[in-house]
Write an enzyme that holds these catalytic residues in place. Structure first.
Site, PDB file in Angstrom:
ATOM      1  N   ALA A 159      -7.002 120.060   1.911  1.00 22.70           N
ATOM      2  CA  ALA A 159      -8.390 119.626   1.720  1.00 22.70           C
ATOM      3  C   ALA A 159      -8.728 119.540   0.232  1.00 22.70           C
ATOM      4  CB  ALA A 159      -9.349 120.573   2.429  1.00 22.70           C
ATOM      5  N   TYR A 160      -8.284 120.528  -0.526  1.00 25.11           N
ATOM      6  CA  TYR A 160      -8.516 120.523  -1.977  1.00 25.11           C
ATOM      7  C   TYR A 160      -7.887 119.290  -2.617  1.00 25.11           C
ATOM      8  CZ  TYR A 160      -7.821 121.790  -6.896  1.00 25.11           C
ATOM      9  OH  TYR A 160      -7.777 121.768  -8.265  1.00 25.11           O
ATOM     10  N   ALA A 161      -6.615 119.047  -2.305  1.00 26.05           N
ATOM     11  CA  ALA A 161      -5.910 117.901  -2.898  1.00 26.05           C
ATOM     12  C   ALA A 161      -6.581 116.587  -2.516  1.00 26.05           C
ATOM     13  CB  ALA A 161      -4.445 117.903  -2.455  1.00 26.05           C
TER      14      ALA A 161
END
Length: 267
Positions: A159-161
């Protein structure tokens, strides 16, 4: 007073270093922070105007936007505020881990801080950004701090990436929308500073991922930000600060393929 430089997330690391850098130059700095660190008091003493704002709180975000929209001119916005939530379930054969947030919440929170808030700020502050250029081409700036994993991906922080990749995609759209007065660029760092709790084994493993095995330090980002602000012809680009990680990975893959080919030949 000079047109201000707005920096989100000035409490520590890159944001804090950038704020101190510009204040030392006598420039006007407006910063945001979520958590109060001793650095916040220091920046206030040095002359920064600081706003507490939890980017996960829509009411606080809108209040910040309303306040910043009153500025007649803005020299630059540096979107540095970030969070780093792991995915609730690890990939591969690793076991599920207890998580504070459900998968949908992790994705929503990463998109909120890395995409939604920069999107809202860029749109709301278009007029003062254009005014800050004073009729000159490329004299105002938006800089998005993304991440090396925006291109590479991440098995444990999907999700961060994805949110950092979306932030870079907004770089392309806003560069086209806000030209010619405003330049919009991304900076994609890999490892810049170790944390105090990072042990020697972790540090050695991390450094080995790059062709240039060193702790880069904040100065690498400061120098690149300064270059982008000084430029009048660079826009819509991603500037990687990763010590050549992509080449190190490629070299290892080539060596691995050659070894397997050689081993088959010997058989």
């Amino acid at each position: 007073m000079t047109s201000p430089i707005i920096i989100t997330g000035v409490g520590k690391r890159i944001g804090y270093a950038l704020a101190k850098h510009f204040l030392a130059q006598g420039l006007s700095v407006i910063g945001t922070y979520r958590s109060h660190y001793p650095s916040i008091d220091e920046l206030k003493t040095l002359g920064a105007t600081l706003y507490p704002c939890d980017f996960y709180d829509d009411i606080q975000v809108q209040s910040l936007i309303d306040e910043l929209a009153k500025l007649p001119q803005i020299r630059a916005i540096i979107h540095n505020a970030s969070d780093w939530l792991p995915d609730p379930v690890l990939t591969g054969n690793e076991p599920a881990k207890s998580a504070t947030f459900a998968p949908s919440e992790v994705l929503q929170r990463m998109m909120q801080v890395h995409v939604s808030v920069p999107y809202q700020l860029n749109l709301a502050l278009e007029a003062p950004l254009r005014a800050g250029a004073d009729g000159n081409i490329g004299a105002s700036d938006i800089i998005h701090i993304t991440d090396y994993v925006a291109e590479k991906g991440s098995q444990k922080h999907i999700a961060y990436a994805a949110s950092k990749a979306a932030l870079h995609n907004m770089t392309l759209s806003f560069a086209a929308k806000l030209a010619p007065e405003v330049k919009v660029n991304s900076i994609a760092p890999a490892m810049i500073l170790f944390n105090a709790e990072d042990n020697a084994a972790y540090q050695q493993k991390t450094l080995a991922k790059a062709l240039l095995p060193k702790e880069a330090g904040n100065e690498e980002i400061i120098d690149l930000v300064q270059y982008l602000l000084n430029s009048r012809y660079v826009t819509g680009r991603c500037h990687n600060v990763d010590g050549g990680r992509q080449l190190k990975s490629s070299a290892l893959m080539i060596k691995s393929k050659l070894f397997r080919t050689s081993a088959r030949g010997l058989g």
